[in-house]
Motif scaffolding. Structure first.
Motif, PDB file in Angstrom:
ATOM      1  N   GLY A  20       0.692  -1.168   0.112  1.00 14.76           N
ATOM      2  CA  GLY A  20      -0.106   0.028   0.080  1.00 14.76           C
ATOM      3  C   GLY A  20       0.889   1.350   0.186  1.00 14.76           C
ATOM      4  N   LEU A  21       2.168   1.468   0.435  1.00 15.47           N
ATOM      5  CA  LEU A  21       2.813   2.376   0.699  1.00 15.47           C
ATOM      6  C   LEU A  21       3.901   2.457  -0.695  1.00 15.47           C
ATOM      7  CD1 LEU A  21       4.029   2.115   4.452  1.00 15.47           C
ATOM      8  CD2 LEU A  21       2.261   3.558   3.345  1.00 15.47           C
ATOM      9  N   VAL A  24       5.331  -1.773  -6.111  1.00 11.47           N
ATOM     10  CA  VAL A  24       6.414  -2.774  -6.468  1.00 11.47           C
ATOM     11  C   VAL A  24       5.586  -3.723  -7.724  1.00 11.47           C
ATOM     12  CG1 VAL A  24       7.722  -4.801  -5.676  1.00 11.47           C
ATOM     13  CG2 VAL A  24       7.391  -2.761  -4.042  1.00 11.47           C
ATOM     14  N   PRO A  25       6.178  -3.956  -8.644  1.00 10.49           N
ATOM     15  CA  PRO A  25       5.534  -4.914  -9.653  1.00 10.49           C
ATOM     16  C   PRO A  25       5.169  -6.348  -9.123  1.00 10.49           C
ATOM     17  CG  PRO A  25       7.601  -3.963 -10.579  1.00 10.49           C
ATOM     18  CD  PRO A  25       7.579  -3.409  -9.169  1.00 10.49           C
ATOM     19  N   VAL A  26       3.957  -6.892  -9.397  1.00  8.55           N
ATOM     20  CA  VAL A  26       3.421  -7.969  -8.554  1.00  8.55           C
ATOM     21  C   VAL A  26       4.402  -9.056  -9.086  1.00  8.55           C
ATOM     22  CG1 VAL A  26       1.861  -8.318 -10.807  1.00  8.55           C
ATOM     23  CG2 VAL A  26       1.424  -9.285  -8.415  1.00  8.55           C
ATOM     24  N   ILE A  27       4.923  -9.116 -10.334  1.00 12.29           N
ATOM     25  CA  ILE A  27       5.835 -10.453 -10.471  1.00 12.29           C
ATOM     26  C   ILE A  27       6.980 -10.354  -9.789  1.00 12.29           C
ATOM     27  CG2 ILE A  27       6.956  -9.029 -12.235  1.00 12.29           C
ATOM     28  CD1 ILE A  27       6.135 -12.902 -12.570  1.00 12.29           C
ATOM     29  N   GLN A  91      -1.601  -6.650  -4.484  1.00 14.82           N
ATOM     30  CA  GLN A  91      -1.279  -5.890  -5.775  1.00 14.82           C
ATOM     31  C   GLN A  91      -2.241  -6.465  -6.834  1.00 14.82           C
ATOM     32  OE1 GLN A  91       2.602  -6.897  -5.868  1.00 14.82           O
ATOM     33  NE2 GLN A  91       3.394  -4.430  -5.496  1.00 14.82           N
ATOM     34  N   ASN A  92      -2.221  -7.856  -6.946  1.00 11.44           N
ATOM     35  CA  ASN A  92      -3.193  -8.694  -7.831  1.00 11.44           C
ATOM     36  C   ASN A  92      -4.661  -8.198  -7.454  1.00 11.44           C
ATOM     37  OD1 ASN A  92      -3.466 -10.791  -9.776  1.00 11.44           O
ATOM     38  ND2 ASN A  92      -4.866 -11.466  -8.162  1.00 11.44           N
ATOM     39  N   ALA A 383     -10.446 -11.854   2.025  1.00 10.92           N
ATOM     40  CA  ALA A 383     -11.632 -11.696   1.197  1.00 10.92           C
ATOM     41  C   ALA A 383     -11.338 -10.272   0.822  1.00 10.92           C
ATOM     42  CB  ALA A 383     -12.712 -11.466   2.340  1.00 10.92           C
ATOM     43  N   ASN A 384     -10.578  -9.268   1.494  1.00 15.41           N
ATOM     44  CA  ASN A 384     -10.483  -7.727   1.042  1.00 15.41           C
ATOM     45  C   ASN A 384      -9.237  -7.279   1.903  1.00 15.41           C
ATOM     46  OD1 ASN A 384     -10.369  -5.197   0.186  1.00 15.41           O
ATOM     47  ND2 ASN A 384     -12.508  -4.935   0.711  1.00 15.41           N
ATOM     48  N   PRO A 385      -7.949  -7.398   1.033  1.00 15.50           N
ATOM     49  CA  PRO A 385      -6.677  -7.012   1.828  1.00 15.50           C
ATOM     50  C   PRO A 385      -6.762  -5.430   2.184  1.00 15.50           C
ATOM     51  CG  PRO A 385      -6.322  -7.626  -0.470  1.00 15.50           C
ATOM     52  CD  PRO A 385      -7.782  -8.171  -0.276  1.00 15.50           C
TER      53      PRO A 385
END
Length: 831
Positions: A20-21, A24-27, A91-92, A383-385
């Motif tokens: 959240g801060l 960063v690319p998810v990969i 991120q996803n 369920a919801n990060p």
């Protein structure tokens, strides 16, 4: 491992927080998580449990300890892998599909038609201009576009025009404005809506509440404004969960019964504590609960769930049901109540914790509250990060954790002889101490009276809930002849609760407004708190804690250079509000945005006051009311009642249309004993050191027939820097003001009338030419007809080659000057 879920959820939360801060690319997160999982598995294969090393000697023991170290390293790598998994998961989760409803929003052509199903219980409240506002969440299935539209015709109106439908997904916050409350809108109904689809925008001010971010936490990225019943077509009932549908019917029955049988002054409070509907709460009542630290009473949360669970446990025990069945039945009852209460996140969290703990007992598993809390948190974040960033999520879990960890320690300070009062005080103090920095960060308040107030208000809430259950039982068995008396009893009990809470709120220093602490301070606070309560030697850490608190208190006061002038044009939507901090440390507020009218947002309460508190400002030397239009004076009512104000300055020229707001303004300054100064052109406002303030408008002979042209126009001079505040004047007032000639020249001008139409463009051009500003500020915003700069005014700005800063686009505009030069620091950049 005693608490395995706890050790999983901590790195998972850290990973979500980092995502959240930082972008960063998810990969990268997936690859790093995979690498650390592989390393953990490799080390775990060759590791040895540390307990097996006991009794070994020499090289055998050394080899054994070496494998133990690998075991520790394996666990560390596993936690790091979970951390990066949390980052990748967050991120996803935030990747939206191509057909998401937000991709159909457009500023150029916002009117669309959407089809979907209502997924919550619509609630209705009074809006401005006598309208009823019904709000609900729509799960969208399709977006329609009409063919063959004639000018002014709604898309697909009444189905008379053919529609081209596009599949869509996502949630939409819906606001329906109508002349009367609609009867056919309820949970599960499939509807077609015609309205203006837009992306919710927040007011952009440093450190303040971000409404659009709040909606995004709940996966709502778009909103639609629907005007009139003809823009709604109910298709029928969709496929819905029958249990939830039943729960919402019960919710509506409870709401209607409270409205019918209880006093109107208290019905809003009863709806809030029973079904979570807070739309009818009186602002003064809410403020009292906030000030005494008992605001959790009016927001259904873990406390309410615990009280309701206790009632069901007693009822089932009275019926002779065994403990395991009792817990099972109570869990089902609490889950049903969760739906009745609107399934708000705090209620869902508390319900999950109770159900998990009950399940552990039913299946003969050792119960551990921290492990149960961790499991509930982990499931919610799966369920919801985005829930991790929700203040209610943070407050819910931190308060319970604080009670579990700190209450026994506090109770132990009183020795072995404890009683109900000591136990209750320990629980209340533990929760208050635990959530103090979170409450201060989001609400700018500390309530020293909270421990004492909770000892009285929480039992009063328990009595109210028991009486409410009796009231609801009578309603459902049809004992109408007793409902009136029970409703009167509920009203009396509520009145007594209000009275006691108001007495606590009136105690001196019952609440203190403070700036929001930084994340660094919050982290240091929890480290100190843990050490103080669990360490044996606390002398030096207490000294360090006191030093840290003093740094927190004094840093803001000592941080600003003495010779610096700061003007902050706050983003208050369509309205004006500018905060001036003089080099002499004097303060002046010019206007306060909208407020003071039922159904309108109060900018004084939601924007101006929090901004002042965050900047350590508790006293205003002067408050200037440029004129008595609602979007200028409305927000000042809250400021005048909640801050120490040296004096108010106004033009003394209300128009006939302004009389209601003017009379309210006069009542407030009289009640609070605030000195009033009426000014006209040619006056000078003194008392701010090297800064000089001249009044250029209104004319002394002017009458109150035109509020805009009678607005106070201020010229501010600080050495070589100057600014002109033009309020809402038009070209007529500009023509008269031009007699001041060279005095008008300014570095900064506040564009009149929010950038709207200002009359004769030739006259306005002459006025601006005399001023010759280097930059301009336009205070505008919202989605209203006058929220954008008019073409004529924009052409005027462009012709002068001005750098124009808009609060609508860039949020708060901060201007800083040392008296020789100045710089402009918008809260958001133009792009």
């Amino acid at each position: 491992m005693k608490r395995p879920i706890l050790y999983i959820v901590i790195p998972f939360c850290v990973g979500i927080a980092l995502a959240g801060l930082f972008a960063v690319p998810v990969i990268h997160s997936i690859v790093l998580s995979s690498i650390f999982i592989a390393l953990a598995l490799l080390l775990n294969i060759s590791s040895t449990p540390s307990g097996l090393c006991q009794g070994l000697g020499g090289q055998a023991r050394a080899r054994c300890l070496s494998t133990t170290h690998r075991n520790i390293l394996s666990h560390l790598f596993l936690y790091i892998a979970i951390l990066f998994f949390g980052t990748a998961y967050y991120q996803n989760y935030n990747v939206l599909p191509q057909n998401h409803i937000v991709n159909f929003t457009s500023e150029e052509d916002p009117k669309v038609i959407v089809k979907g199903v209502i997924i919550d219980d619509p609630f209705t409240k009074k809006a401005f201009y006598g309208k009823e506002k019904t709000t609900f969440t729509l799960k969208v299935s399709a977006v329609g576009r009409s063919t063959g539209l004639s000018p002014g015709q709604s898309p697909c109106e009444d189905g008379s025009l053919p529609c081209v439908w596009y599949g869509a997904s996502g949630l939409v916050k819906t606001d329906l404005y109508s002349d009367k409350k609609p009867d056919n809108l309820s949970f599960g109904r499939e509807v077609i809506l015609v309205g203006s689809l837009y992306r919710p925008e927040s007011l952009k001010n440093p450190g303040l509440f971000d409404y659009s971010r709040y909606l995004r936490m709940r996966n709502i990225y778009a909103a639609i404004s629907v005007n009139g019943d003809r823009s709604v077509k109910v298709l029928g009932g969709g496929r819905v969960n029958p249990v939830i549908n039943w729960a919402y019917r019960v919710r509506r029955d409870i709401r209607d019964a409270i409205t019918r049988y209880t006093d109107r002054r208290y019905s809003g409070f009863l709806k809030a504590i029973l079904i979570g509907e807070r739309s009818e709460l009186d602002n003064s009542v809410t403020d009292d609960f906030v000030n005494t630290g008992t605001v959790h009473v009016i927001a259904i949360s873990g406390l309410h769930v615990a009280l309701v669970a206790g009632i069901f446990l007693v009822i089932f025990r009275f019926l002779g049901i065994s403990k395991r069945l009792n817990l099972a039945f109570t869990s089902f009852a609490i889950i049903f109540y969760c739906f009745v209460a609107g399934s708000s996140p705090p209620v869902v969290r508390a319900t999950m914790v109770f159900a998990i703990a009950s399940l552990g007992y039913i299946i003969n598993r050792e119960s551990d509250i921290l492990n149960s809390l961790s499991l509930a948190a982990f499931l919610i974040l799966l369920a919801n990060p985005k829930e991790l960033f929700d203040p209610s999520f943070q407050l819910s879990f931190i308060s319970v954790i604080s009670i579990v960890l700190f209450a026994p320690r506090i109770e132990g300070l009183f020795g072995k002889k404890t009683n109900y009062i000591i136990k209750s005080a320990a629980v209340s103090l533990a929760a208050s101490v635990g959530v103090f920095p979170i409450v201060a960060r989001y609400f700018n308040i500390v309530s020293p009276i909270a421990v004492l107030a909770n000892l009285v208000i929480v039992p009063a809430l328990f009595v109210l809930i028991i009486a409410s259950f009796v009231f609801m039982f009578l309603k459902f068995i049809g004992a109408v002849f007793l409902l009136g008396w029970t409703g009167k009893l509920l009203s009396v009990l509520t009145h007594v609760t209000f009275y006691m809470n108001h007495l606590f709120a009136r105690i001196p220093l019952s609440h203190i407004r403070i700036p929001a602490p930084s994340l660094f301070f919050i982290c240091v606070y929890y480290v100190f708190l843990t050490y103080i309560l669990f360490a044996k030697k606390r002398k030096y850490i207490l000294i360090a804690a006191l030093i840290t608190v003093n740094i927190f208190v004094w840093t803001r006061d000592l941080g600003r250079p003495v010779k610096e002038l700061r003007i902050t044009f706050l983003d208050v939507g369509k309205g004006d509000s500018a905060m001036v901090q003089f080099p002499s440390r004097g303060t002046m507020l010019v206007d306060g945005g909208s407020g003071g009218v039922e159904g309108m947002a109060d900018m004084g309460k939601s924007v101006v006051a929090p901004y002042l508190w965050n900047n350590g400002i508790r006293r205003l030397d002067a408050v200037v009311v440029t004129h008595f239009h609602e979007d200028h004076v409305g927000g000042l009512f809250y400021i005048l009642e909640n801050f120490k104000v040296g004096c108010v300055i106004d033009n003394g020229k209300p128009s006939y249309a302004d009389m209601a707001l003017y009379e309210k303004y006069i009542d407030i300054i009289r009640k609070n004993g605030i000195r009033r100064i009426v000014v006209n052109d040619g006056d000078e406002i003194t008392g701010f050191g090297d800064a000089k303030l001249f009044v250029l408008n209104p004319a002394r002979s002017g009458r109150g027939n035109d509020s805009n042209d009678n607005s106070i126009v201020l010229k501010m001079i600080y050495n070589d820097f100057s600014a002109l505040f033009c309020a809402d004047i038009s070209s007529r007032a500009m023509e008269r003001i031009m007699i001041y000639g060279e005095l008008l020249k300014s570095d900064i001008i506040k564009i009149p009338h929010h950038g709207g139409d200002i009359g004769n463009n030739v006259m306005a051009k002459r006025f601006f030419d005399i001023i010759s500003p280097q930059a301009s500020v336009t205070s505008n915003g919202g989605r209203y007809r006058f929220s954008k700069i008019s073409r004529k005014t924009q052409a005027l700005i462009d012709s002068l080659d001005l750098v124009n800063y808009e609060t609508k686009r860039q949020g708060a505009i901060i201007i800083i000057s040392d008296g020789m030069s100045f710089k402009v620091a918008p809260f958001c950049q133009k792009n």
